[in-house]
Design a protein around this motif. Structure first.
Motif, short mmCIF file in Angstrom:
data_model
loop_
_atom_site.label_atom_id
_atom_site.label_comp_id
_atom_site.label_asym_id
_atom_site.label_seq_id
_atom_site.Cartn_x
_atom_site.Cartn_y
_atom_site.Cartn_z
N ALA A 267 0.84 -1.21 0.00
CA ALA A 267 0.00 0.00 0.00
C ALA A 267 0.86 1.25 0.00
O ALA A 267 0.53 2.25 0.64
N ASN A 268 1.98 1.21 -0.73
CA ASN A 268 2.84 2.39 -0.80
C ASN A 268 2.20 3.53 -1.59
O ASN A 268 2.36 4.70 -1.23
N TYR A 269 1.52 3.19 -2.67
CA TYR A 269 0.86 4.21 -3.48
C TYR A 269 -0.49 4.57 -2.87
O TYR A 269 -1.21 3.69 -2.38
N PRO A 270 -0.87 5.84 -2.91
CA PRO A 270 -2.14 6.26 -2.30
C PRO A 270 -3.36 5.50 -2.81
O PRO A 270 -4.25 5.15 -2.03
N HIS A 271 -3.41 5.24 -4.13
CA HIS A 271 -4.59 4.56 -4.66
C HIS A 271 -4.65 3.10 -4.23
O HIS A 271 -5.74 2.53 -4.06
N HIS A 272 -3.49 2.46 -4.05
CA HIS A 272 -3.49 1.09 -3.54
C HIS A 272 -3.89 1.05 -2.06
O HIS A 272 -4.58 0.13 -1.62
N LYS A 273 -3.45 2.02 -1.32
CA LYS A 273 -3.84 2.12 0.09
C LYS A 273 -5.34 2.32 0.21
O LYS A 273 -6.02 1.66 1.02
N ALA A 274 -5.90 3.20 -0.61
CA ALA A 274 -7.34 3.45 -0.57
C ALA A 274 -8.13 2.19 -0.92
O ALA A 274 -9.16 1.90 -0.30
N LEU B 132 6.69 7.60 -6.57
CA LEU B 132 7.01 7.98 -5.20
C LEU B 132 8.37 8.67 -5.19
O LEU B 132 9.31 8.22 -5.86
N PRO B 133 8.53 9.76 -4.44
CA PRO B 133 9.74 10.58 -4.53
C PRO B 133 11.04 9.82 -4.29
O PRO B 133 12.02 10.01 -5.03
N ASP B 134 11.08 8.96 -3.28
CA ASP B 134 12.33 8.26 -3.00
C ASP B 134 12.66 7.24 -4.08
O ASP B 134 13.84 7.05 -4.42
N GLN B 135 11.66 6.60 -4.63
CA GLN B 135 11.92 5.66 -5.72
C GLN B 135 12.40 6.39 -6.96
O GLN B 135 13.27 5.91 -7.69
N HIS B 136 11.85 7.57 -7.19
CA HIS B 136 12.31 8.37 -8.32
C HIS B 136 13.77 8.79 -8.13
O HIS B 136 14.57 8.75 -9.06
N ALA B 137 14.12 9.19 -6.90
CA ALA B 137 15.50 9.63 -6.63
C ALA B 137 16.49 8.49 -6.85
O ALA B 137 17.61 8.71 -7.32
N ASP B 138 16.09 7.26 -6.53
CA ASP B 138 16.98 6.12 -6.68
C ASP B 138 17.09 5.66 -8.12
O ASP B 138 18.18 5.39 -8.62
N ALA B 139 15.96 5.56 -8.82
CA ALA B 139 15.94 4.94 -10.15
C ALA B 139 15.85 5.94 -11.28
O ALA B 139 15.88 5.55 -12.44
N GLY B 140 15.76 7.24 -10.97
CA GLY B 140 15.62 8.24 -12.02
C GLY B 140 16.93 8.79 -12.53
O GLY B 140 16.94 9.64 -13.42
N VAL B 141 18.03 8.31 -11.98
CA VAL B 141 19.34 8.82 -12.38
C VAL B 141 19.58 8.57 -13.87
O VAL B 141 19.25 7.51 -14.40
N GLY B 142 20.12 9.57 -14.57
CA GLY B 142 20.45 9.43 -15.98
C GLY B 142 19.31 9.69 -16.94
O GLY B 142 19.52 9.73 -18.15
N PRO C 119 -0.03 12.56 -14.94
CA PRO C 119 0.10 13.74 -14.09
C PRO C 119 -0.42 13.54 -12.67
O PRO C 119 0.16 14.06 -11.72
N GLY C 120 -1.49 12.80 -12.52
CA GLY C 120 -2.09 12.64 -11.20
C GLY C 120 -1.53 11.51 -10.38
O GLY C 120 -1.97 11.28 -9.24
N ASN C 121 -0.56 10.78 -10.91
CA ASN C 121 -0.03 9.62 -10.20
C ASN C 121 1.48 9.50 -10.44
O ASN C 121 1.96 8.56 -11.06
N PRO C 122 2.24 10.47 -9.94
CA PRO C 122 3.69 10.43 -10.15
C PRO C 122 4.33 9.31 -9.35
O PRO C 122 3.72 8.74 -8.45
#
Length: 432
Positions: free
Chosen positions: A111-118, A233-243, A228-231
């Motif tokens: 339930a990390n993503y808000p829609h899965h938690k809901a 998660l910030p920490d996952q983006h920081a880890d895997a968004g490099v490059g 746009p409405g479901n970016p």
């Protein structure tokens, strides 16, 4: 290192259709004993990275060698744990993403993503507290919670033993298929563009982003698209968004859809990581395109349309029982299905591009976390102590003991006599 270390690389490179002779270019080294587990996790990790590196040098036309350092591999397979953002450690799992006691076993939720938690809370009909969720799951059979949460659009998986998974329909479907599939779809020529490889990235979480960040490392222009409405998660983006570069497009909006289609028309590679069928309505096929599709459970069988994550695949397939027990489930020392599949996905893309350059044809590769899990549990050699012990009878009774590790061609297989009663032998040399 010995042949056992090479085994994973050889098997994976064969699954990718690579020339077996190229494996000789790989040099292994580094600290040993990393990513300890009951299953051969380090062999999966090492082999996946080696296969990806081989695919890279093959595609680039370089001679190698390929150097695989176990320390670097093990660190990369837990890259999210080493991430710090202005000194802050990342959040790996939200409070409602965990194991729960069910009435007859265990359930794991994501339930990390808000829609899965809901969706999880709606399926259980409870407020947003750990106590409420624990109470609701605790009074139901595990399979009932799994069914209800998935029906609501959430993610929950009942704990299964390896045997239970193998006996189920999805387990049988997974076992009947290869680790990955690579298809040539038509006779279309390769796109033949000059300049950096263009990769359109429609992936989430770890496996897909690991593949595309690896392609970015190797020089590709990677553009990731999120709704746009479901970016991410910030920490996952920081880890895997490099490059990479990232953008937001709503594909149900005509103007954004036109922009996306223009991007896809000019791309060399499309990598998708959404559940099977979720993107079909957008018509993503293009002549000469290399498409790589990643899923959790595969795009077949009764679970073919389900969402899933590494942690849930471990629970459903019996890995959590193997690493712990049915009473106290465990986990792999890394999100190894995610990371391993990610490097294999990048390798499959590179191998497809290499073959396409010589033969043409639009290409499709497909991988699934459950297939990687099956390969880990059923194909890689595992340490089994029973192979290295023997039994004998003698003065002390029925004895079970370890064989000697001293071994050579023509040497003894075991001792010539069992141990006797202490002090019972005559004080003389044998044969006198």
């Amino acid at each position: 290192m010995d042949n056992t270390v090479r085994t994973g690389t050889e098997l994976l490179w064969s699954a990718l259709g690579g020339d077996p002779a190229l494996v000789d270019r790989v040099e292994f080294g580094g600290v040993s004993g990393l990513l300890p587990a009951r299953l051969p996790v380090m062999d999966l990790a090492r082999g996946a990275v080696a296969a990806c590196s081989l695919a890279a040098v093959e595609h680039a036309g370089l001679p190698g060698p390929v150097r695989v350092d176990d320390g670097a591999v093990a660190t990369a397979f837990v890259s999210e744990r080493h991430l710090r953002v202005d000194g802050r450690a990342p959040v790996s799992f939200a409070p409602l993403s965990r194991f729960w006691r069910a009435a007859d076993g265990w359930v794991r939720t994501h339930a990390n993503y808000p829609h899965h938690k809901a969706a999880l809370l709606a399926a259980l009909g409870v407020p947003d507290t750990v106590e409420a969720v624990a109470a609701a799951i605790g009074e139901r059979p595990a399979a009932e919670t799994e069914t209800a949460v998935y029906a609501a659009g959430g993610l929950a998986v009942a704990l299964r033993t390896p045997g239970e998974w193998a006996a189920g329909e999805q387990g049988r479907e997974v076992a009947a298929r290869p680790l990955l599939t690579r298809e040539r779809l038509d006779e279309a020529p390769a796109r033949g563009r000059t300049g950096p490889l263009r990769v359109l990235d429609l992936t989430r979480v770890i496996a897909g982003p690991v593949a595309t960040r690896t392609l970015a490392l190797l020089g590709a222009d990677v553009l990731r698209i999120d709704p746009p409405g479901n970016p991410e998660l910030p920490d996952q983006h920081a880890d895997a968004g490099v490059g990479k570069r990232t953008s937001a497009l709503d594909l149900d909006r005509p103007s954004d859809r036109r922009t996306f289609d223009e991007l896809l028309d000019a791309a060399d590679v499309l990598v998708t990581g959404y559940r099977p069928g979720a993107l079909d309505r957008f018509g993503l096929g293009r002549p000469g395109l290399v498409t790589a599709r990643l899923s959790a459970w595969g795009d077949y069988g009764p679970w073919g349309g389900r969402r899933g994550f590494d942690s849930l695949v471990q629970v459903a397939t019996g890995i959590a029982v193997t690493e712990g027990s049915a009473e106290e489930p465990g986990a792999l020392p890394a999100q190894a299905l995610d990371h391993g599949t990610g490097y294999l996905l990048a390798a499959a893309v590179l191998r497809s591009l290499t073959e396409q350059r010589a033969e043409g044809g639009s290409r499709l590769v497909r991988l699934a976390l459950a297939q990687t899990g099956h390969w880990l549990t059923h194909t890689l050699p595992r340490y089994e102590p029973e192979r290295y012990v023997t039994e004998s009878r003698g003065p002390l009774g029925h004895l079970r003991h370890a064989l000697s590790p001293v071994s050579y061609e023509g040497g003894p297989a075991d001792w010539s006599r069992p141990p006797g009663v202490a002090g019972a032998d005559a004080p003389e040399w044998a044969g006198e």
